[in-house]
Design a protein around this motif. Structure first.
Motif, PDB file in Angstrom:
ATOM      1  N   GLY A 242    -131.055  52.450 -24.807  1.00 32.25           N
ATOM      2  CA  GLY A 242    -132.472  52.295 -25.138  1.00 32.25           C
ATOM      3  C   GLY A 242    -133.196  53.628 -25.104  1.00 32.25           C
ATOM      4  O   GLY A 242    -132.749  54.570 -24.446  1.00 32.25           O
ATOM      5  N   GLY A 243    -134.266  53.713 -25.835  1.00 28.59           N
ATOM      6  CA  GLY A 243    -135.146  54.869 -25.746  1.00 28.59           C
ATOM      7  C   GLY A 243    -134.635  56.127 -26.408  1.00 28.59           C
ATOM      8  O   GLY A 243    -135.181  57.212 -26.213  1.00 28.59           O
ATOM      9  N   THR A 244    -133.581  56.020 -27.225  1.00 28.51           N
ATOM     10  CA  THR A 244    -133.056  57.234 -27.858  1.00 28.51           C
ATOM     11  C   THR A 244    -133.850  57.608 -29.108  1.00 28.51           C
ATOM     12  O   THR A 244    -133.737  58.725 -29.604  1.00 28.51           O
ATOM     13  CB  THR A 244    -131.572  57.059 -28.274  1.00 28.51           C
ATOM     14  OG1 THR A 244    -131.491  55.957 -29.179  1.00 28.51           O
ATOM     15  CG2 THR A 244    -130.685  56.812 -27.086  1.00 28.51           C
TER      16      THR A 244
ATOM     17  N   THR B  35    -136.133  53.157 -33.102  1.00 27.53           N
ATOM     18  CA  THR B  35    -137.257  52.611 -33.865  1.00 27.53           C
ATOM     19  C   THR B  35    -138.002  53.725 -34.595  1.00 27.53           C
ATOM     20  O   THR B  35    -138.336  53.596 -35.778  1.00 27.53           O
ATOM     21  CB  THR B  35    -138.189  51.827 -32.916  1.00 27.53           C
ATOM     22  OG1 THR B  35    -137.413  50.813 -32.268  1.00 27.53           O
ATOM     23  CG2 THR B  35    -139.329  51.179 -33.673  1.00 27.53           C
TER      24      THR B  35
ATOM     25  N   HIS C 122    -145.000  50.522 -33.466  1.00 25.43           N
ATOM     26  CA  HIS C 122    -144.817  51.802 -34.172  1.00 25.43           C
ATOM     27  C   HIS C 122    -145.405  51.740 -35.583  1.00 25.43           C
ATOM     28  O   HIS C 122    -145.562  52.759 -36.222  1.00 25.43           O
ATOM     29  CB  HIS C 122    -143.329  52.138 -34.309  1.00 25.43           C
ATOM     30  CG  HIS C 122    -142.637  52.510 -33.022  1.00 25.43           C
ATOM     31  ND1 HIS C 122    -142.146  53.773 -32.790  1.00 25.43           N
ATOM     32  CD2 HIS C 122    -142.337  51.793 -31.919  1.00 25.43           C
ATOM     33  CE1 HIS C 122    -141.562  53.811 -31.593  1.00 25.43           C
ATOM     34  NE2 HIS C 122    -141.658  52.618 -31.046  1.00 25.43           N
TER      35      HIS C 122
ATOM     36  N   ARG D  20    -134.668  64.294 -30.010  1.00 21.40           N
ATOM     37  CA  ARG D  20    -135.260  64.904 -28.811  1.00 21.40           C
ATOM     38  C   ARG D  20    -134.477  66.156 -28.419  1.00 21.40           C
ATOM     39  O   ARG D  20    -134.231  66.394 -27.230  1.00 21.40           O
ATOM     40  CB  ARG D  20    -135.327  63.907 -27.658  1.00 21.40           C
ATOM     41  CG  ARG D  20    -135.910  62.568 -28.075  1.00 21.40           C
ATOM     42  CD  ARG D  20    -136.318  61.725 -26.930  1.00 21.40           C
ATOM     43  NE  ARG D  20    -137.563  62.243 -26.375  1.00 21.40           N
ATOM     44  CZ  ARG D  20    -138.437  61.499 -25.710  1.00 21.40           C
ATOM     45  NH1 ARG D  20    -138.195  60.228 -25.489  1.00 21.40           N
ATOM     46  NH2 ARG D  20    -139.532  62.031 -25.257  1.00 21.40           N
TER      47      ARG D  20
ATOM     48  N   PRO E 168    -136.322  67.576 -33.323  1.00 20.68           N
ATOM     49  CA  PRO E 168    -136.809  68.205 -32.094  1.00 20.68           C
ATOM     50  C   PRO E 168    -137.639  67.254 -31.224  1.00 20.68           C
ATOM     51  O   PRO E 168    -138.251  66.321 -31.730  1.00 20.68           O
ATOM     52  CB  PRO E 168    -137.696  69.347 -32.611  1.00 20.68           C
ATOM     53  CG  PRO E 168    -138.097  68.941 -33.990  1.00 20.68           C
ATOM     54  CD  PRO E 168    -136.975  68.105 -34.532  1.00 20.68           C
ATOM     55  N   GLU E 169    -137.611  67.511 -29.935  1.00 21.11           N
ATOM     56  CA  GLU E 169    -138.573  66.879 -29.025  1.00 21.11           C
ATOM     57  C   GLU E 169    -139.964  67.332 -29.478  1.00 21.11           C
ATOM     58  O   GLU E 169    -140.186  68.512 -29.724  1.00 21.11           O
ATOM     59  CB  GLU E 169    -138.284  67.382 -27.604  1.00 21.11           C
ATOM     60  CG  GLU E 169    -139.299  67.008 -26.551  1.00 21.11           C
ATOM     61  CD  GLU E 169    -139.181  65.551 -26.130  1.00 21.11           C
ATOM     62  OE1 GLU E 169    -138.087  64.981 -26.248  1.00 21.11           O
ATOM     63  OE2 GLU E 169    -140.200  64.985 -25.694  1.00 21.11           O
ATOM     64  N   SER E 170    -140.886  66.376 -29.636  1.00 11.48           N
ATOM     65  CA  SER E 170    -142.171  66.752 -30.211  1.00 11.48           C
ATOM     66  C   SER E 170    -143.285  65.814 -29.752  1.00 11.48           C
ATOM     67  O   SER E 170    -143.137  64.586 -29.779  1.00 11.48           O
ATOM     68  CB  SER E 170    -142.060  66.702 -31.742  1.00 11.48           C
ATOM     69  OG  SER E 170    -143.337  66.622 -32.331  1.00 11.48           O
TER      70      SER E 170
ATOM     71  N   ARG F 112    -144.587  61.291 -30.179  1.00  9.24           N
ATOM     72  CA  ARG F 112    -145.258  60.390 -29.226  1.00  9.24           C
ATOM     73  C   ARG F 112    -146.639  59.998 -29.739  1.00  9.24           C
ATOM     74  O   ARG F 112    -147.050  58.839 -29.645  1.00  9.24           O
ATOM     75  CB  ARG F 112    -145.386  61.069 -27.856  1.00  9.24           C
ATOM     76  CG  ARG F 112    -144.134  60.951 -27.016  1.00  9.24           C
ATOM     77  CD  ARG F 112    -144.371  61.529 -25.617  1.00  9.24           C
ATOM     78  NE  ARG F 112    -144.546  62.989 -25.684  1.00  9.24           N
ATOM     79  CZ  ARG F 112    -143.529  63.843 -25.616  1.00  9.24           C
ATOM     80  NH1 ARG F 112    -142.299  63.397 -25.473  1.00  9.24           N
ATOM     81  NH2 ARG F 112    -143.738  65.143 -25.691  1.00  9.24           N
TER      82      ARG F 112
END
Ligand code: ADP
Ligand code: MG
Length: 238
Positions: A12-14, A17, A48, A172, A199-201, A205
């Motif tokens: 989960g959470g990768t 979605t 989302h 991420r 990238p983590e961004s 979010r």
């Protein structure tokens, strides 16, 4: 003809979605795209995609007795057709997951590309059904060792059930040596190619908080560009 993709990870959470909607919007520039929240137990695609106020969802299509047609649970958003799933536990309990097969067959009639946002855990027949129904599986992984091990499992499931791996999206990815090294090392474990390093961004979010897919909320971001590249590399063949 339609090509169906499951977007899966084994964890989960990768970013499944997020990735489903981003790929969907990128592919919708060329194809008729339908996105389905097939994570019927832990649905959250509706948040989302700004669809948290709709009445009819996939849950209603997974009940044998109701005469709900797929079009009643299909919403035109962001250039795609979106079939969200509800979050009510009672509705989930009423739902018959196996009926997803028929729903997917109905939706396939009107689409070039079907994207099935899949459950995190692949621990039951219903949880792996999106993979079983897909032609190809997009694996979404965070570049950590545990996530890679789960991703390898997801890929094994795909093989077992006759779906090809379309490739891996590393999500991420931070601008540091550790995650980049893991992502590069991981490439050799996976049959499919690396579709993107996203990238983590903060913008990802922020998009979720705004109830918009990344490509609508921040189309010029590096993360959006990575997803557009991933969509090209998918080399869709409906
Ligand atoms: P999953 O569907 O795999 O459970 P989500 O797509 O819902 O994962 O993402 C989980 C959370 O992580 C969300 O809050 C999302 O906004 C955040 N997230 C996903 N990808 C990124 C990213 N590249 N950078 C920052 N946050 C991200
Ligand atoms: Mg999800």
């Amino acid at each position: 003809m339609v090509e169906a993709f499951a977007v899966a990870s084994g964890k989960g959470g990768t970013g499944k979605t997020t990735s489903t909607l981003a790929l969907g919007m990128a592919l919708a520039e060329t194809y008729d795209v339908t996105v389905v929240d097939a994570d019927t137990g832990m649905a959250n695609l509706l948040f989302h995609a700004g669809l948290d106020d709709v009445d009819v969802t996939l849950h209603d299509l997974l009940v044998e007795e109701t005469a709900t047609g797929v079009e009643e649970a299909t919403y035109e958003r962001f250039g795609m057709r979106v079939v969200p799933c509800g979050t009510s536990l009672a509705a989930f309990e009423r739902a018959e997951p196996a009926l997803l097969r028929e729903v997917v067959a109905d939706l396939a009639a009107d689409a070039d590309v079907l994207l099935l946002d899949s459950p995190a855990a692949l621990d039951s027949k219903s949880a792996i059904l999106p993979i079983v129904l897909a032609d190809r599986v997009v694996v979404v992984l965070q570049p950590t060792i545990p996530a890679l091990s789960d991703g390898i499992k997801a890929q094994e499931y795909a093989r077992t059930y006759g779906a090809e791996t379309a490739g891996v999206i590393f999500n991420r990815v931070r601008d540091d040596e550790e995650t980049e090294t893991i992502a590069r090392q991981a490439e050799r474990y996976f049959g499919g190619e690396t579709l993107a390093m996203v990238p983590e961004s903060d913008l990802v979010r922020a998009a979720r908080r705004a109830g918009e897919p990344l490509l609508a909320h921040a189309p010029d971001s590096a993360a959006a560009a990575a997803y557009r590249e991933a969509a090209r590399r998918l080399d869709v063949r409906p």
